[in-house]
Design a protein around this motif. Sequence first.
Motif, short mmCIF file in Angstrom:
data_model
loop_
_atom_site.label_atom_id
_atom_site.label_comp_id
_atom_site.label_asym_id
_atom_site.label_seq_id
_atom_site.Cartn_x
_atom_site.Cartn_y
_atom_site.Cartn_z
N ASN A 164 0.74 -1.03 0.41
CA ASN A 164 -0.11 0.16 0.30
C ASN A 164 1.03 0.86 -0.34
OD1 ASN A 164 -2.25 1.33 -0.34
ND2 ASN A 164 -2.84 1.62 2.55
N ARG A 165 1.99 1.28 -0.89
CA ARG A 165 2.70 1.99 -0.56
C ARG A 165 2.68 3.33 -1.27
NH1 ARG A 165 8.17 2.60 -2.01
NH2 ARG A 165 7.85 1.88 -3.69
N SER A 166 2.00 3.46 -2.86
CA SER A 166 2.57 4.67 -3.33
C SER A 166 1.24 5.42 -3.31
CB SER A 166 1.58 4.05 -5.10
OG SER A 166 1.25 3.38 -4.68
N GLN A 191 0.79 8.08 -1.08
CA GLN A 191 1.08 8.74 -0.19
C GLN A 191 1.47 10.34 -0.87
OE1 GLN A 191 5.40 7.57 -0.21
NE2 GLN A 191 4.97 6.17 0.92
N PHE A 203 3.25 12.83 -2.29
CA PHE A 203 3.77 12.61 -3.62
C PHE A 203 2.35 12.19 -4.37
CE2 PHE A 203 7.03 9.46 -1.91
CZ PHE A 203 7.73 10.34 -2.00
N LEU A 204 0.97 12.07 -3.73
CA LEU A 204 -0.25 12.56 -4.76
C LEU A 204 -0.36 13.81 -6.01
CD1 LEU A 204 -2.71 10.64 -2.24
CD2 LEU A 204 -1.42 8.88 -4.70
N VAL A 222 1.73 15.18 -7.29
CA VAL A 222 3.19 15.18 -8.63
C VAL A 222 1.90 13.73 -9.81
CG1 VAL A 222 4.78 13.94 -9.79
CG2 VAL A 222 4.77 15.24 -6.80
N MET A 223 1.34 13.22 -8.77
CA MET A 223 1.08 11.77 -10.51
C MET A 223 -0.61 12.90 -10.87
SD MET A 223 -1.39 8.62 -8.48
CE MET A 223 -0.73 6.78 -8.76
N ILE A 225 -6.26 0.67 -4.34
CA ILE A 225 -4.27 0.06 -4.06
C ILE A 225 -5.29 0.22 -2.59
CG2 ILE A 225 -2.25 0.85 -3.48
CD1 ILE A 225 -2.01 2.61 -5.82
#
Lengths: 137, 167
Positions: free
Chosen positions: B123-125, B127, B130-131, B133-134, B150
């Motif tokens: 479940n690492r992505s 965060q 960082f969201l 940027v996505m 996720i």
Amino acid sequence: MTIQESAKNTWNTLKIALPMICGILLLLSILNPVFETYYPRIFTGNFFIDPIIGALAGSVAFGIPITSYIAGGELLKDGVSLLAVTAFILAWTTVGVAMLPIEMKFLGRRFALLRNAINFVNAIVIAIIVILVLKVL
Amino acid sequence: MKKFLKKIPAQWKFLIFVLALYLSILLADAGLAMAIALQFLKTLKEVLPIIAVVFFVMFLLNLFIRPKTIKKHLGHDSGAKGWIYTILASIIIAGPPYILMPMVADFRRRGMKTSLAAAFLSNRSVQPVFLPVMAYYFGWTYTLTVSVCIVSFSILSGLIVGRVIEK
């Protein structure tokens, strides 16, 4: 637990982890430039095969999640499908082939292999779901 | 020779293997080897403070948190609360998995459920840092859909791993 016991416990874990971490960092420094060069070339344009290729490429790649978004964004610009890019990003963050040795060492071989295999399949399934949801929205 | 090799711990065998690989690159292309070494040192420099923090936290957890507490909140009888704690922790705690794995293994030794350990690592992505940027690259609808998927699939992944491993 006393301070000495706690320190000893932590030191014992660190003794195992440090060589592994150094090995993984060096391996990734060796592999990443090779993968980055070949990323855009490995996609075929096939709607069914590209998500699998994306998940495979993401599984062997490594980096903080933000790197996968940037790499994914570039792939999208190069004409790779959003489905494949999504599988690539998801596998990048949830599957770690290069990290298997450390995961097996600390959490067990079965745990590591099973978790990574499930997450590989999940990366493709989630990618399909995301594309379907986006089409509906 | 076989006996000697058997005595070497797995972590050192792995490091020796990678060093041998690097040595072969050095012999073939010194320029590439130098670029790899610089990249390695740069990443190591970035990672060392995180390693220090994670192991200091492990030291504190060993010192203050009893196995009974871990069993209560993350053990077999933790129920939905255990899942909520795990998902929140995996979203809040940012760090490369190879650094977090020793910590998760330590928690597992002291009573954490296998399924929760698997869910944490899967479940690492998601965060918060960082969201954006996505979202910049793919849009907020995409980002939120991916994040929800996720988290949901990390629970599924945890349940399957837990069931198979603890059978």
